[in-house]
Design a protein around this motif. Structure first.
Motif, PDB file in Angstrom:
ATOM      1  N   SER A  98      -4.808  13.527 -14.445  1.00 46.07           N
ATOM      2  CA  SER A  98      -3.790  13.466 -12.772  1.00 46.07           C
ATOM      3  C   SER A  98      -4.606  13.103 -11.201  1.00 46.07           C
ATOM      4  CB  SER A  98      -3.222  14.867 -12.557  1.00 46.07           C
ATOM      5  OG  SER A  98      -2.424  15.436 -13.056  1.00 46.07           O
ATOM      6  N   VAL A  99      -6.359  13.568 -11.637  1.00 46.10           N
ATOM      7  CA  VAL A  99      -7.484  13.037 -10.938  1.00 46.10           C
ATOM      8  C   VAL A  99      -7.579  11.463 -11.699  1.00 46.10           C
ATOM      9  CG1 VAL A  99      -9.375  13.390 -10.530  1.00 46.10           C
ATOM     10  CG2 VAL A  99      -8.254  14.682 -10.515  1.00 46.10           C
ATOM     11  N   TYR A 100      -7.419  11.395 -12.232  1.00 44.02           N
ATOM     12  CA  TYR A 100      -7.631   9.628 -12.482  1.00 44.02           C
ATOM     13  C   TYR A 100      -6.680   8.655 -12.256  1.00 44.02           C
ATOM     14  CZ  TYR A 100      -7.869   5.598 -14.809  1.00 44.02           C
ATOM     15  OH  TYR A 100      -7.423   4.009 -15.708  1.00 44.02           O
ATOM     16  N   VAL A 101      -5.910   9.293 -12.431  1.00 46.39           N
ATOM     17  CA  VAL A 101      -4.431   8.230 -11.433  1.00 46.39           C
ATOM     18  C   VAL A 101      -4.189   8.873 -10.308  1.00 46.39           C
ATOM     19  CG1 VAL A 101      -1.839   8.340 -11.360  1.00 46.39           C
ATOM     20  CG2 VAL A 101      -2.686   8.303 -13.696  1.00 46.39           C
ATOM     21  N   ALA A 102      -4.710   9.588  -9.388  1.00 47.33           N
ATOM     22  CA  ALA A 102      -4.718   9.513  -8.081  1.00 47.33           C
ATOM     23  C   ALA A 102      -5.961   8.377  -7.752  1.00 47.33           C
ATOM     24  CB  ALA A 102      -5.413  10.952  -8.018  1.00 47.33           C
ATOM     25  N   GLY A 103      -7.457   8.258  -8.574  1.00 51.01           N
ATOM     26  CA  GLY A 103      -7.817   7.504  -7.955  1.00 51.01           C
ATOM     27  C   GLY A 103      -7.468   6.039  -8.231  1.00 51.01           C
ATOM     28  N   THR A 104      -6.883   5.517  -9.324  1.00 44.39           N
ATOM     29  CA  THR A 104      -5.967   4.598  -9.778  1.00 44.39           C
ATOM     30  C   THR A 104      -4.841   4.358  -8.009  1.00 44.39           C
ATOM     31  OG1 THR A 104      -4.482   5.283 -10.620  1.00 44.39           O
ATOM     32  CG2 THR A 104      -6.439   4.962 -12.035  1.00 44.39           C
ATOM     33  N   THR A 105      -4.541   5.233  -7.902  1.00 47.79           N
ATOM     34  CA  THR A 105      -3.878   5.383  -7.051  1.00 47.79           C
ATOM     35  C   THR A 105      -4.566   4.870  -5.304  1.00 47.79           C
ATOM     36  OG1 THR A 105      -2.313   6.366  -7.912  1.00 47.79           O
ATOM     37  CG2 THR A 105      -1.726   5.600  -5.772  1.00 47.79           C
ATOM     38  N   ALA A 148     -14.768   5.695  -9.517  1.00 49.56           N
ATOM     39  CA  ALA A 148     -15.192   4.571 -10.814  1.00 49.56           C
ATOM     40  C   ALA A 148     -13.299   3.994 -10.475  1.00 49.56           C
ATOM     41  CB  ALA A 148     -15.019   5.139 -12.652  1.00 49.56           C
ATOM     42  N   ALA A 149     -12.512   4.841 -11.011  1.00 51.81           N
ATOM     43  CA  ALA A 149     -11.207   4.617 -10.664  1.00 51.81           C
ATOM     44  C   ALA A 149     -10.616   3.663  -9.233  1.00 51.81           C
ATOM     45  CB  ALA A 149      -9.899   5.856 -10.774  1.00 51.81           C
ATOM     46  N   ILE A 150     -10.839   4.131  -9.015  1.00 50.93           N
ATOM     47  CA  ILE A 150     -11.091   4.105  -6.802  1.00 50.93           C
ATOM     48  C   ILE A 150     -12.130   2.754  -6.994  1.00 50.93           C
ATOM     49  CG2 ILE A 150     -11.870   4.180  -4.382  1.00 50.93           C
ATOM     50  CD1 ILE A 150     -12.319   7.045  -4.647  1.00 50.93           C
ATOM     51  N   SER A 180       0.343  -1.477  -0.096  1.00 49.31           N
ATOM     52  CA  SER A 180      -0.242   0.072  -0.149  1.00 49.31           C
ATOM     53  C   SER A 180       0.749   1.513   0.254  1.00 49.31           C
ATOM     54  CB  SER A 180      -1.581  -0.007   0.662  1.00 49.31           C
ATOM     55  OG  SER A 180      -1.650  -1.080   0.991  1.00 49.31           O
ATOM     56  N   ILE A 181       2.221   1.118   1.032  1.00 54.52           N
ATOM     57  CA  ILE A 181       2.869   2.278   0.924  1.00 54.52           C
ATOM     58  C   ILE A 181       2.783   2.820  -0.375  1.00 54.52           C
ATOM     59  CG2 ILE A 181       4.783   1.684   1.135  1.00 54.52           C
ATOM     60  CD1 ILE A 181       4.932   3.523   3.943  1.00 54.52           C
ATOM     61  N   PHE A 182       3.737   2.040  -1.495  1.00 59.35           N
ATOM     62  CA  PHE A 182       4.005   2.148  -2.874  1.00 59.35           C
ATOM     63  C   PHE A 182       2.504   3.184  -3.342  1.00 59.35           C
ATOM     64  CE2 PHE A 182       3.018   1.906  -7.310  1.00 59.35           C
ATOM     65  CZ  PHE A 182       4.157   2.065  -8.097  1.00 59.35           C
ATOM     66  N   PHE A 183       1.422   3.319  -3.181  1.00 59.53           N
ATOM     67  CA  PHE A 183       0.591   3.688  -4.219  1.00 59.53           C
ATOM     68  C   PHE A 183       0.540   5.416  -2.934  1.00 59.53           C
ATOM     69  CE2 PHE A 183      -0.940  -0.215  -5.311  1.00 59.53           C
ATOM     70  CZ  PHE A 183      -0.226  -0.174  -6.124  1.00 59.53           C
ATOM     71  N   LEU A 184       0.515   5.707  -1.639  1.00 57.02           N
ATOM     72  CA  LEU A 184       0.731   6.446  -1.091  1.00 57.02           C
ATOM     73  C   LEU A 184       1.661   7.702  -1.511  1.00 57.02           C
ATOM     74  CD1 LEU A 184      -0.283   8.711   1.093  1.00 57.02           C
ATOM     75  CD2 LEU A 184       1.369   7.404   2.861  1.00 57.02           C
ATOM     76  N   GLY A 185       3.095   7.675  -1.512  1.00 54.94           N
ATOM     77  CA  GLY A 185       3.832   8.141  -2.426  1.00 54.94           C
ATOM     78  C   GLY A 185       3.373   8.214  -3.988  1.00 54.94           C
ATOM     79  N   TYR A 186       2.764   7.328  -4.969  1.00 55.84           N
ATOM     80  CA  TYR A 186       2.029   7.547  -6.044  1.00 55.84           C
ATOM     81  C   TYR A 186       1.511   8.846  -6.069  1.00 55.84           C
ATOM     82  CZ  TYR A 186       1.316   5.385 -10.808  1.00 55.84           C
ATOM     83  OH  TYR A 186       1.437   5.411 -11.417  1.00 55.84           O
TER      84      TYR A 186
END
Length: 496
Positions: free
Chosen positions: A412-419, A291-293, A98-104
């Motif tokens: 960026s918001v889409y990528v944030a949602g995936t993250t 949706a991305a989340i 999970s912490i990988f995605f926090l940095g992301y």
């Protein structure tokens, strides 16, 4: 556009963004309205597209594949000795996932500004070199604290990858072409999974050579490959339609002018903050985020725990567990490509996205209901239908958001949602529920249904706006050099 062509050119006629008054795709011969007139794709333009493909696509596919392989190296490390070598437990492993995605996530805000301030090829090339170095340093980690810090940094610098790739695709290709290329970008994540697993199979057979644990070799090899790729990208990644490597002829410069007008995107180094404000007022931004989340919780959870999950379905060796992960990557490729081709063929991005959500939800439901055996493995493979849905979610942005700063913000918001989804996913794979991990698949099923509903609402909203614009058309064409957003440009029709 010049309508006079020699007979031997055999131009390809393409109807741009045809939409009927109710918002559905339609035939030009049936009196539909369009956001711009029919254009003719000449043999010269087709040659230009091929030139772009030969120079850009090899880099794009390699970058996305390596990025995904680097990100998923931790999942493979689970069966290559990371537990025994570092003394971490199951909960700590979840946090490393999970912490990988926090940095992301943290880097998405500065990334929006930096991607506009610097040439994308230089900016992304430097970021790739740095995360490759982090991969190599990860091989030196000996405990949870060191590994957590390095995973956070890996996520921080990998966060530059997909937003850069998405904005390059939007710059290089016409709107009607973009769905396929967003699909290819998503497909390459599946290929990256296959690539990473094949390399891991070799590493699992070579053992702890020179006293170095197998999981460390995995990080060293991919780290060195990533650094090399970053250096090449710095000098040779095509990041715009007039990049020097394309060596455009005067006629091709004119072709680029026409294609840029069709895209409604003009690159600028100036950040337009009004675009961000406009985006924040739109419901579709939050629907895309949600949706991305919903789609990516399983991406994070099943990605990190896939090798362990598969190993519980039979008495498999580490090598066999890794090999059984490969069809999962192949399914991700298949669903990404199938979704993109089908959406382009039928002209319905949202409906095909809904189909992909249903396939993914069915796979997650099987993981929830079935205890073990081949059917459960089939459920794991079907769950990668989310890759097709994710590709079409990205294509929705590429096709339906104009204004350079606004498009970057949406990406960026889409990528944030995936993250966020991928951050939550591993934490739902509760250690006390091993090996079945029931909570995760239940929540993942719900997430797919939520994404499906978001596709439906977004399509209805954009179709309603199309109907308004068709009923009250502007009196003159839009000057694309003004860099208007899709809200400001009343000639703009949304692709559904």
């Amino acid at each position: 556009m010049d309508k006079h062509h020699d007979d031997d050119q055999k131009p390809e006629v393409v109807h741009a963004d045809s939409v009927t008054p109710d918002g559905s795709s339609g035939d030009a011969e049936k009196g539909v309205a369009r956001s711009r007139p029919t254009y003719v794709k000449t043999k010269e333009e087709i040659r230009y597209i091929r030139k772009v493909g030969w120079t850009f696509l090899p880099f794009m596919t390699t970058i996305v594949m390596v990025q995904f392989a680097d990100k998923s190296a931790l999942a493979i490390s689970a069966v290559l000795g990371i537990y025994e070598d570092t003394g971490i437990g199951g909960s700590e492993f979840s946090w490393l996932g999970s912490i990988f995605f926090l940095g992301y996530l943290v880097f998405q805000i500065p990334n929006q500004i930096l991607v506009q301030k610097f040439p994308i090829s230089r900016y992304l090339g430097v970021a790739i070199v740095i995360w490759g170095a982090v991969m190599m340093f990860t091989a030196m980690g000996n405990n949870f604290s060191e590994l957590a810090a390095l995973r956070f940094l890996l996520g921080l610098f990998e966060a530059t990858c997909l937003p850069c790739i998405y904005i390059i695709i939007a710059n290089l290709y016409r709107r009607e072409e973009q769905t396929l290329y967003f699909g290819i970008a998503t497909m390459c994540q599946g290929i990256g999974s296959v690539l990473g697993n094949f390399v891991a199979v070799g590493i699992s057979n070579m053992g702890n050579r020179r006293g170095i644990a197998m999981w460390r070799w995995n990080h060293l090899i991919f780290g060195a490959l990533t650094v090399t790729l970053g250096i090449l990208c710095f000098f040779f990644l095509v990041d715009g339609p007039r990049y020097w490597l394309l060596r455009l002829t005067p006629e091709e410069h004119e072709i680029v002018d026409r294609r840029t007008k069709d895209n409604a995107v003009i690159r600028t180094k100036k950040v337009n903050w009004a675009h961000f404000t406009e985006a924040l007022k739109e419901s579709r931004l939050y629907l895309i985020l949600l949706a991305a989340i919903g789609l990516n919780m399983q991406n994070g959870g099943l990605l990190v725990f896939s090798a362990q999950l598969i190993s519980t379905l039979g008495d498999f060796t580490p090598t066999e567990s890794i090999l059984l992960k490969i069809p999962g990557g192949a399914c991700a490729c298949l669903f990404s490509l199938l979704g993109s081709i089908l959406a382009r063929k039928v002209g319905q991005i949202a409906y095909v996205g809904i189909l992909m959500c249903l396939i993914s939800a069915a796979g997650c439901l099987i993981l929830t209901i079935v205890v073990d055996g081949p059917v459960k493995l089939a459920g794991y493979y079907l769950s990668w239908g989310m890759s097709g849905a994710s590709a079409l979610l990205a294509a929705t942005i590429g096709n339906n958001v104009s204004g350079y700063s606004k498009k970057i913000f949406y990406n960026s918001v889409y990528v944030a949602g995936t993250t966020i989804g991928q951050f939550i996913g591993p934490l739902l794979m509760l250690e006390r529920e091993a090996p079945r991990y029931l909570t995760g698949p239940i929540v993942f099923t719900v997430g797919n249904i939520v994404a499906l509903i978001c596709f439906i609402i977004n399509r209805w909203t954009m179709a309603r706006e199309n109907k308004r614009r068709i009923a009250n058309p502007p009196e003159k064409e839009t000057d694309v050099s003004l860099g208007l957003t899709d809200i400001e440009d009343r000639n703009f029709l949304y692709r559904l």
